[in-house]
Design an enzyme around this catalytic site. Structure first.
Site, PDB file in Angstrom:
ATOM      1  N   GLY A   1      -3.795   3.273   0.604  1.00 18.00           N
ATOM      2  CA  GLY A   1      -2.450   3.108   1.122  1.00 18.00           C
ATOM      3  C   GLY A   1      -1.864   1.758   0.764  1.00 18.00           C
ATOM      4  O   GLY A   1      -0.669   1.637   0.509  1.00 18.00           O
ATOM      5  N   THR A   2      -2.715   0.732   0.728  1.00 15.46           N
ATOM      6  CA  THR A   2      -2.249  -0.607   0.356  1.00 15.46           C
ATOM      7  C   THR A   2      -1.737  -0.632  -1.077  1.00 15.46           C
ATOM      8  O   THR A   2      -0.672  -1.193  -1.353  1.00 15.46           O
ATOM      9  CB  THR A   2      -3.394  -1.632   0.538  1.00 15.46           C
ATOM     10  OG1 THR A   2      -3.699  -1.743   1.930  1.00 15.46           O
ATOM     11  CG2 THR A   2      -2.998  -2.992  -0.007  1.00 15.46           C
TER      12      THR A   2
ATOM     13  N   GLN B   1       0.661   5.771   9.576  1.00 20.82           N
ATOM     14  CA  GLN B   1       0.182   6.174  10.894  1.00 20.82           C
ATOM     15  C   GLN B   1       0.738   7.513  11.374  1.00 20.82           C
ATOM     16  O   GLN B   1       0.200   8.093  12.319  1.00 20.82           O
ATOM     17  CB  GLN B   1       0.512   5.092  11.922  1.00 20.82           C
ATOM     18  CG  GLN B   1      -0.349   3.850  11.811  1.00 20.82           C
ATOM     19  CD  GLN B   1      -1.822   4.117  12.061  1.00 20.82           C
ATOM     20  OE1 GLN B   1      -2.211   5.078  12.722  1.00 20.82           O
ATOM     21  NE2 GLN B   1      -2.670   3.267  11.506  1.00 20.82           N
TER      22      GLN B   1
ATOM     23  N   SER C   1      -1.712   7.024   3.588  1.00 20.60           N
ATOM     24  CA  SER C   1      -3.124   6.751   3.329  1.00 20.60           C
ATOM     25  C   SER C   1      -3.970   7.868   3.910  1.00 20.60           C
ATOM     26  O   SER C   1      -3.887   8.170   5.109  1.00 20.60           O
ATOM     27  CB  SER C   1      -3.515   5.410   3.948  1.00 20.60           C
ATOM     28  OG  SER C   1      -4.851   5.085   3.673  1.00 20.60           O
TER      29      SER C   1
ATOM     30  N   HIS D   1      -7.162   8.322   4.699  1.00 20.02           N
ATOM     31  CA  HIS D   1      -8.171   8.158   5.747  1.00 20.02           C
ATOM     32  C   HIS D   1      -7.549   7.979   7.131  1.00 20.02           C
ATOM     33  O   HIS D   1      -8.252   8.018   8.137  1.00 20.02           O
ATOM     34  CB  HIS D   1      -9.122   6.999   5.417  1.00 20.02           C
ATOM     35  CG  HIS D   1      -8.515   5.639   5.487  1.00 20.02           C
ATOM     36  ND1 HIS D   1      -8.631   4.830   6.594  1.00 20.02           N
ATOM     37  CD2 HIS D   1      -7.801   4.922   4.590  1.00 20.02           C
ATOM     38  CE1 HIS D   1      -8.018   3.675   6.370  1.00 20.02           C
ATOM     39  NE2 HIS D   1      -7.508   3.711   5.163  1.00 20.02           N
TER      40      HIS D   1
ATOM     41  N   CYS E   1      -5.996  -5.356  10.372  1.00 18.52           N
ATOM     42  CA  CYS E   1      -6.356  -5.985   9.107  1.00 18.52           C
ATOM     43  C   CYS E   1      -6.797  -7.435   9.275  1.00 18.52           C
ATOM     44  O   CYS E   1      -7.214  -8.070   8.319  1.00 18.52           O
ATOM     45  CB  CYS E   1      -5.175  -5.929   8.138  1.00 18.52           C
ATOM     46  SG  CYS E   1      -4.722  -4.263   7.671  1.00 18.52           S
TER      47      CYS E   1
END
Length: 377
Positions: free
Chosen positions: A69-70, A178, A195, A197, A321
């Site tokens: 996702g980053t 999210q 993302s 996961h 993070c």
């Protein structure tokens, strides 16, 4: 161990596990080649792309897969800014965006661009009118706004922001990490990131969707893979598993969201009743169904997490993070709420009422013991 850190990573969905094991046998070959095994891999990749696009409300040819996702956020932010250089160099973003957005903004500033950070209320919500004024300023090339905050769960006014962006002719990047699969995605986005996961897919798969008509130019050297947007070899089995998990999570969302939201309401109420000097943060109504965050006065978050871990509870503290860096959460600081002694409880699929009850039973004594060790009564 009672796992209560789904906002960091949701346990692998059974549908993802089944799809992954099957795709390891059928989708191992290079999807860019022409022989039979490669064509099978390509078919699996494109079916996964179509499935993800359907859930996200995009066209398959607008969706590419990244390594996280980053990476999707970095490509989305920097690629859109790169594609709109002739328009201007101004980036608008909310103060509580994920660190990946803020780090991309810092990179943009280092390259000579400008960044306008819009503050938030005490519940963590961006003021839609202030955001609209920011995006209407001349030279604005891109605006960024998450669907919901990753630390406190507050939903953002994305559709109002999208309407303002459309009127100003500014593309809106929406970080849906999210909420993808959990809630219907808001309309009006130009670029969307997510993302796998976070919804029960395997780690190492991100999603970048760029609407047709949105100017985008890769900040990386050109590569032939993933529509020339993402360099490197596609992990087809993981992508197939990610698509299967997204489909399954979206199908279960209505029932599971209602159940998790009721448990979150219980945590929000009981923590304030059971623990003195505690602040529950985030919007109590306009929120994700599975996240609740609170801060305990006179308690260090790291000590609280350690004791909860010893008691058998996996939770997060502050920013997901930065929990290991001892830095205060930029989200909580921007909201103007208590930053110390912070706990984020995020409920995974299938968590039981008994799990939540055990957590609520253990928490008060743990907080009391930590405070007593510091001489606080």
């Amino acid at each position: 161990m009672v796992y209560l850190d789904a906002a960091s990573t949701e346990p692998l969905h059974p549908a993802a596990r089944d799809a992954l094991l099957s795709a390891l046998d059928a989708g191992w070959a290079d999807p860019a080649r022409l022989y039979g095994a490669a064509r099978r891999a390509q078919m699996l990749l494109e079916q996964a792309r179509a499935d993800v696009a359907e859930v996200l409300g995009a066209r398959p040819d607008e969706v590419v897969f990244t390594s996280s996702g980053t990476q999707a956020v970095h490509l989305g932010v920097l690629g859109t800014l790169n594609g709109r250089r002739r328009v201007g160099d101004r980036l608008v973003t909310g103060a509580v965006e994920h660190s990946s957005v803020l780090h991309a903004a810092e990179e943009h500033e280092r390259g000579g661009g400008t960044v306008d950070v819009v503050g938030v209320s005490r519940t963590g919500r961006v003021d839609a009118e202030v955001f609209a004024r920011a995006v209407s300023a001349p030279g604005t090339a891109l605006a960024c706004l998450q669907t919901a905050n990753h630390e406190v769960g507050t939903l953002q006014p994305v559709e109002e922001a999208a309407a303002a962006c459309q009127e100003a002719g500014v593309p809106l990047l929406v970080d849906a990490a999210q909420s993808a699969g959990r809630l219907p995605l808001p309309r009006g986005w130009s670029v969307l990131t997510a993302s796998a996961h976070k919804w029960g897919g395997p780690a190492g798969v991100g999603v970048l969707a760029v609407r047709k008509g949105t100017r985008w130019r890769s900040p990386y050297p050109q590569d032939e893979r993933e529509r020339r947007r993402v360099p490197g070899f596609e992990n087809v089995p993981a992508i197939v598993a990610a698509a299967a998990a997204l489909r399954a999570t979206a199908e279960e969302a209505a029932t599971e969201n209602a159940r998790l939201s009721a448990l979150v309401d219980r945590v929000r109420t009981e923590v304030q009743r059971l623990v003195p000097d505690v602040e529950v943060v985030g919007d109590p109504v306009l929120r994700l169904p599975h996240i609740v965050t609170f801060s305990c006065l006179y308690v260090e978050g790291e000590a609280l997490l350690t004791e909860l871990d010893r008691a058998g509870f996996a939770v997060s503290s502050g920013s997901s993070c930065t929990a290991s860096t001892l830095r205060p959460s930029h989200v909580l600081e921007a909201m103007g709420v208590l930053t110390h002694g912070n706990v984020r409880v995020s409920l995974p699929r299938g968590v039981s009422e008994g799990d939540v009850d055990r957590f609520l039973a253990a928490l008060p004594d743990i907080v009391r013991r930590i405070r007593a060790s510091l001489g606080v009564r």
